[in-house]
Design an enzyme around this catalytic site. Structure first.
Site, PDB file in Angstrom:
ATOM      1  N   LYS A   1       0.969  -1.075  -0.003  1.00 28.80           N
ATOM      2  CA  LYS A   1       0.070   0.003   0.076  1.00 28.80           C
ATOM      3  C   LYS A   1       0.926   1.313   0.027  1.00 28.80           C
ATOM      4  CE  LYS A   1      -1.910   2.668   3.209  1.00 28.80           C
ATOM      5  NZ  LYS A   1      -1.971   4.036   2.526  1.00 28.80           N
TER       6      LYS A   1
ATOM      7  N   GLU B   1      10.456   0.664  10.041  1.00 25.18           N
ATOM      8  CA  GLU B   1      11.406   1.652   9.760  1.00 25.18           C
ATOM      9  C   GLU B   1      10.696   2.932  10.012  1.00 25.18           C
ATOM     10  OE1 GLU B   1      14.456   1.386   9.076  1.00 25.18           O
ATOM     11  OE2 GLU B   1      14.704  -0.403   8.269  1.00 25.18           O
TER      12      GLU B   1
ATOM     13  N   CYS C   1      13.399  10.862   6.637  1.00 30.02           N
ATOM     14  CA  CYS C   1      13.422   9.924   7.853  1.00 30.02           C
ATOM     15  C   CYS C   1      15.028  10.378   8.629  1.00 30.02           C
ATOM     16  CB  CYS C   1      13.177   8.547   7.901  1.00 30.02           C
ATOM     17  SG  CYS C   1      14.010   7.705   6.630  1.00 30.02           S
TER      18      CYS C   1
HETATM   19  P1  NAD Z   1       2.697   7.688   8.359  1.00 23.80           P
HETATM   20  O1  NAD Z   1       2.940   7.014   9.459  1.00 23.80           O
HETATM   21  O2  NAD Z   1       1.515   8.800   8.637  1.00 23.80           O
HETATM   22  O3  NAD Z   1       2.145   6.859   7.086  1.00 23.80           O
HETATM   23  C1  NAD Z   1       2.967   5.912   6.683  1.00 23.80           C
HETATM   24  C2  NAD Z   1       1.950   4.722   5.948  1.00 23.80           C
HETATM   25  O4  NAD Z   1       1.106   4.139   6.998  1.00 23.80           O
HETATM   26  C3  NAD Z   1       1.062   5.370   4.644  1.00 23.80           C
HETATM   27  O5  NAD Z   1       0.816   4.446   3.802  1.00 23.80           O
HETATM   28  C4  NAD Z   1      -0.368   5.814   5.583  1.00 23.80           C
HETATM   29  O6  NAD Z   1      -1.476   5.482   4.725  1.00 23.80           O
HETATM   30  C5  NAD Z   1      -0.227   4.336   6.584  1.00 23.80           C
HETATM   31  N1  NAD Z   1      -1.005   4.760   7.675  1.00 23.80           N
HETATM   32  C6  NAD Z   1      -1.398   5.654   8.358  1.00 23.80           C
HETATM   33  N2  NAD Z   1      -2.245   5.540   9.377  1.00 23.80           N
HETATM   34  C7  NAD Z   1      -2.495   4.140   9.352  1.00 23.80           C
HETATM   35  C8  NAD Z   1      -3.017   3.244  10.261  1.00 23.80           C
HETATM   36  N3  NAD Z   1      -3.843   3.735  11.282  1.00 23.80           N
HETATM   37  N4  NAD Z   1      -2.710   1.763  10.213  1.00 23.80           N
HETATM   38  C9  NAD Z   1      -2.156   1.531   9.117  1.00 23.80           C
HETATM   39  N5  NAD Z   1      -1.666   2.464   8.270  1.00 23.80           N
HETATM   40  C10 NAD Z   1      -1.734   3.524   8.288  1.00 23.80           C
HETATM   41  O7  NAD Z   1       3.679   8.389   7.705  1.00 23.80           O
HETATM   42  P2  NAD Z   1       4.186   9.236   6.436  1.00 23.80           P
HETATM   43  O8  NAD Z   1       3.505  10.727   7.187  1.00 23.80           O
HETATM   44  O9  NAD Z   1       3.473   8.775   5.354  1.00 23.80           O
HETATM   45  O10 NAD Z   1       5.677   9.436   6.522  1.00 23.80           O
HETATM   46  C11 NAD Z   1       6.592  10.202   7.467  1.00 23.80           C
HETATM   47  C12 NAD Z   1       7.225   9.409   8.365  1.00 23.80           C
HETATM   48  O11 NAD Z   1       7.639   8.251   7.830  1.00 23.80           O
HETATM   49  C13 NAD Z   1       8.095  10.010   9.161  1.00 23.80           C
HETATM   50  O12 NAD Z   1       7.953   9.780  10.560  1.00 23.80           O
HETATM   51  C14 NAD Z   1       9.681   9.664   8.733  1.00 23.80           C
HETATM   52  O13 NAD Z   1      10.395   9.534   9.326  1.00 23.80           O
HETATM   53  C15 NAD Z   1       9.108   8.186   8.400  1.00 23.80           C
HETATM   54  N6  NAD Z   1       9.991   7.516   7.321  1.00 23.80           N
HETATM   55  C16 NAD Z   1      10.928   6.537   7.849  1.00 23.80           C
HETATM   56  C17 NAD Z   1      11.878   5.910   7.037  1.00 23.80           C
HETATM   57  C18 NAD Z   1      12.835   5.000   7.657  1.00 23.80           C
HETATM   58  O14 NAD Z   1      13.352   4.326   6.736  1.00 23.80           O
HETATM   59  N7  NAD Z   1      12.982   4.746   8.748  1.00 23.80           N
HETATM   60  C19 NAD Z   1      11.783   6.317   5.679  1.00 23.80           C
HETATM   61  C20 NAD Z   1      10.975   7.112   5.196  1.00 23.80           C
HETATM   62  C21 NAD Z   1       9.957   7.815   5.997  1.00 23.80           C
END
Ligand code: NAD
Length: 505
Positions: free
Chosen positions: A194, A270, A305
């Protein structure tokens, strides 16, 4: 070579008008509408205008995708394919992604607000390279024979975990997908993935290219839609054996609950970061340090991130370094992401822009001083633009130093001693990445060891490359690593086969 692929602004604008976007779910090797028939609008962050309507998946669509992924896993069509053939298909896929880098980059730029020079020149070649790297390992992974007693043979082999679910963020939509797709498919799993609902378009096209390259139907499925329905359904699904999540720490925590409450699927996380960049008093070449510092926090609008969002600098060098960083910012124009000269594009959404500006207000209220930036710009475009923003006079216990802002906001914190620098650097709930600048080998090694972070850059802002694992300490995640052969471990089970030999007659 990729630079020649980056279109001029006029060409980019006309190519965008001609894009033929994929907007349906990709299940069982073909596109289809969501079972509900519902669609949602995806917007261009640089204009606030709609780009397309995308199929709004729901748990019923996850069920359909898992059913075909399970059938493909159980049939062995992928896992038992000659590894050389599996490799060839995946390499062909990587080649197709690379050949379509310009189209995919344009899609990514209009959907995510990222500069075209980054998407065409970086994200897409990197996406292809990631898939190719893991593909090429497919027929080079050996099992082991244990030193078991005479009369026995014991083998230790790796088998695919089965059906892998993946849920990914919007900041590097294609690349974050590739970090999951490459190792999970190379090791013979089938997948239900997804994308973030704001940035689904590139992955749908990439999945189609996979089918064209020969990935069998059912092996790779993409379900678009909201996190709290599609994401949660993936997290809870009993037919999924492992879930790989990249995103915020808050949502990562939920995936542990989903697994604990259902089938105890393997969970790979991650998550977020608040990474320090430590500059010691002896750091050489401040212009080059400033270039790295700017890259670490302002690349991808700080929506990264591993962004180096805390500049922990020796008191004696702070003024000079700040001056060098401000000079460097002349080379970071904010503007239309389709313009090849743009280095800072638009933030992903109005909501996220308001969150970032909310943190700027928090910083002011906490007593930190804005040195540059700090307000919305280019409002007339209708897009969500925030320029590079630097806070001076930050204490590490302030919220702007502790919480992930995920925008172009740098907090400058001073230190006097090496021990103090390490304490400040480690004093957040996160531990994803860190960098340090010094000419002293002793300091470099001592501090690199002391830092509680999964990746440490010395005299560089770097996450390493495809050969090195990427993953965090503390609340930045656990369960495995992306990239490198370490990524393969997390998508495989370890099997011991113990064979008793009959003695010779
Ligand atoms: P997010 O956690 O809001 O969303 C990530 C994914 O989870 C999306 O596909 C979203 O639709 C889904 N999601 C949201 N709510 C959910 C739920 N209740 N249950 C299941 N899935 C759900 O994060 P974001 O805003 O898309 O991305 C930013 C975050 O990602 C930041 O915290 C960043 O640090 C992190 N990130 C980490 C890495 C890494 O490799 N460590 C890489 C990129 C981004």
């Amino acid at each position: 070579m990729t630079d020649t692929l980056i279109p001029e602004l006029d060409d980019a604008q006309s190519e965008v008008r001609d894009l033929d976007l994929r907007t349906q779910l990709f299940i069982g090797g073909g596109f289809r509408e969501a079972a509900s028939g519902r669609r949602y609008v995806t917007e261009n962050p640089a204009t606030g205008q709609p780009i397309a309507e995308v199929a709004e998946g729901a748990p019923a669509d996850v069920d359909a995708a898992v059913a075909v992924a399970r059938a493909a896993a159980d049939s062995g069509v992928w896992s038992r394919m000659d590894p050389g053939d599996r490799k060839r298909i995946l390499v062909r896929w990587a080649d197709r992604i690379e050949a379509n880098a310009r189209e995919l980059g344009l899609i990514e730029t209009i959907d995510a607000g990222k500069p075209i020079a980054d998407t065409v020149g970086g994200d897409m070649p990197e996406t292809a390279a990631c898939i190719r790297w893991h593909a090429e390992a497919t027929d080079k992974l050996y099992g082991q024979v244990a030193p078991s007693p005479e009369g026995t043979v014991a083998t230790i082999t790796r088998e695919p975990v089965g059906v892998v679910g993946a849920v990914i963020p919007w900041n590097y939509p294609a690349q974050m997908a590739a970090w999951k797709l490459g190792p999970a498919l190379a090791t013979g799993n089938t997948m239900v993935i997804k994308p973030a609902s704001t940035t689904s378009l590139s992955l749908l096209r990439i999945a189609e290219l996979g089918a064209e390259a020969g990935i069998p139907a059912g092996v790779l499925n993409v379900v678009t839609g909201p996190g709290d329905s599609v994401g949660e359904a993936i997290g809870r699904h009993p037919g999924i054996d492992c879930v790989a999540f990249t995103g915020s720490t808050e949502v990562g925590r939920r995936f542990l609950h989903y697994a604990a409450d259902t089938n105890l699927k393997r969970v790979l996380l991650e998550l977020g970061g608040k990474s320090p960049q430590i500059v010691f008093a002896d750091a050489a070449d401040l212009a080059s340090v400033a270039e790295n510092v700017a890259m670490a926090i302002f690349w991808n609008m700080g929506e990264n991130c591993s962004a180096g969002s805390r500049l922990v600098v020796h008191r004696s060098r702070k003024a000079d370094l700040l001056e060098a960083v401000l000079a460097e910012l002349a080379r970071w124009p904010v503007g239309d992401p389709l313009d090849p000269a743009t280095k800072i594009g638009a933030l992903i959404s109005r909501g996220h822009m308001e969150r970032v500006l909310g943190y700027v207000q928090v910083g002011r209220d906490e007593g930190a001083r804005v040195v540059t930036g700090g307000q919305r710009v280019l409002e007339e475009t209708g897009g969500w633009f925030v320029p590079p923003t630097i806070f001076d006079g930050v204490r590490n216990d302030m919220r702007i130093a502790q919480e992930e802002i995920f925008g172009p906001v740098l907090s400058v914190i001073e230190f006097d001693t090496e021990a103090e620098a390490v304490t400040i650097a480690n004093d957040t709930p996160y531990g994803l990445a860190a960098s340090l600048y010094t000419e002293d080998l002793n300091v470099a090694h001592r501090v690199a060891r002391d830092l509680r972070a999964g990746v440490v850059g010395v005299n560089a802002y770097s996450e390493g490359d495809m050969t090195t694992p990427f993953g965090g300490y503390k609340q930045s995640g656990f369960g495995g690593h992306d990239k490198s052969v370490h990524a393969h471990d997390q998508y495989t089970e370890t099997k011991t086969t113990w064979i008793q030999l009959r003695p010779r007659e």
